[in-house]
Design an enzyme around this catalytic site. Structure first.
Site: not given
Ligand code: NDP
Length: 295
Positions: A92, A167, A236
């Site tokens: 997002s 979104k 955010k």
């Molecule tokens: P999470 O926090 O569960 O996962 C984040 C992911 O990003 C992990 O794989 C993490 O790796 C990785 N990450 C974080 N920082 C870095 C970095 N600096 N470099 C490389 N990888 C990185 O987030 P969500 O899955 O919940 O959300 C992901 C996106 O989807 C967001 O934009 C959110 O707004 C959107 N979203 C979320 C929903 C939800 O219900 N959760 C629904 C719809 C959209 P690591 O495993 O190493 O921490």
């Protein structure tokens, strides 16, 4: 050649990449490498240790917290990216940031689609996410078969950035619904009404929303607040929605207040809790809990 690669196996990315791996040869990379290895074990994807190895794929997906991390990943792989690659960003993200990323990719002969999703962890696991896609129409049609692996409904909503714009507004509506339902329910608790009964009434009346139908019964009344979508991530999204309005000189007082309240909640109760925990802030101001009477 692998058909798809997935970068970011978080709450959403892990199951989304799982659906892709059932249909396509799928490479996975995650900052915490153990998650990629677990994914390979569970779904038969191929974990890669070096981010640059993802460029073997024709379609590269990202699902990261914000556009900042997406840009950083794009810049790291850009020197080895093959022309013709389609980058599909399910984060997002921020529309302006995405337009900049798309221009960088275009210089390397690659295409970009912003393809954020809605439906939460449950929708990602079921493979029924709603996907809103911004970008070139031909690229959209080329990518559609891979996107459909984890989607219920897929919409092409405009040029690059349009998916992220839709979104952000969708999530702002969620933020406002959550806050307004919390204010309404603490008021009813103060009036001596059982919030469980109030919700039953509201959910067959005109004030209902996804929040009153799902969030309050499942997460607030139970006092469980399971963390599937962090408060920091919704804050955010709210910030992005307000900045889009500001940029267009549109007055948006409700959106502004909602974004501020999420920032305040982040400071007060922390960003690493479920987004529905924002309700606790409103409960604290009212001095009551939205819990069913007698348990
Ligand atoms: P999470 O926090 O569960 O996962 C984040 C992911 O990003 C992990 O794989 C993490 O790796 C990785 N990450 C974080 N920082 C870095 C970095 N600096 N470099 C490389 N990888 C990185 O987030 P969500 O899955 O919940 O959300 C992901 C996106 O989807 C967001 O934009 C959110 O707004 C959107 N979203 C979320 C929903 C939800 O219900 N959760 C629904 C719809 C959209 P690591 O495993 O190493 O921490």
């Amino acid at each position: 050649m692998a058909q798809v690669a997935f970068i970011g196996l978080g709450t959403m990315g892990y199951p989304m990449a799982g659906h892709l791996a059932r249909q396509f040869e799928t490479l996975v990379w995650n900052r915490t490498a153990s998650k990629a290895q677990a994914h390979a074990q569970q779904f038969g994807s191929r974990a890669v240790a070096d981010l640059k190895e993802t460029t073997q794929a024709e379609f590269i997906f990202t699902c990261l917290p914000t556009s900042v991390e997406v840009e950083s990943v794009v810049e790291q792989v850009l020197p080895v990216l093959k022309p013709g690659t389609v980058w599909i960003d399910c984060t997002s993200g921020d529309p302006n940031h995405s337009r900049r990323i798309a221009r960088r990719l275009q210089e390397a002969g690659c295409d970009f689609l912003d393809a954020p999703v809605s439906g939460g962890k449950a929708g990602a696991e079921a493979g029924t996410l709603t996907v809103m896609v911004g970008g070139n129409r031909d690229t959209f049609h080329r990518a559609l078969p891979v996107i459909q692996a984890f989607a219920g409904k897929v919409f092409h909503v405009g040029d690059v950035g349009a998916g992220h714009a839709v979104k952000a507004v969708n999530n702002m509506l969620l933020a406002i619904a959550l806050l307004s339902a919390a204010e309404g329910l603490v008021t009813l608790v103060k009036q001596g009404v059982d919030p469980a009964i109030a919700l039953e009434v509201i959910n067959v009346s005109s004030g209902r929303s996804f929040s009153t139908e799902v969030h309050f019964p499942e997460r607030v009344l139970t006092r469980e607040f399971p963390n599937t979508f962090s408060l920091a991530l919704l804050a955010k999204d709210a910030r992005i929605a307000v900045s889009m309005a500001r940029e267009a000189y549109v007055p948006v007082p409700l959106m502004q207040i909602a974004a501020e309240m999420f920032e305040m909640a982040k400071q007060q109760i922390g960003g690493d809790v479920d987004h529905t925990a924002v309700v606790k802030l409103i409960e604290a101001w009212a001095g009551v809990e939205i819990a069913p009477k007698g348990g």
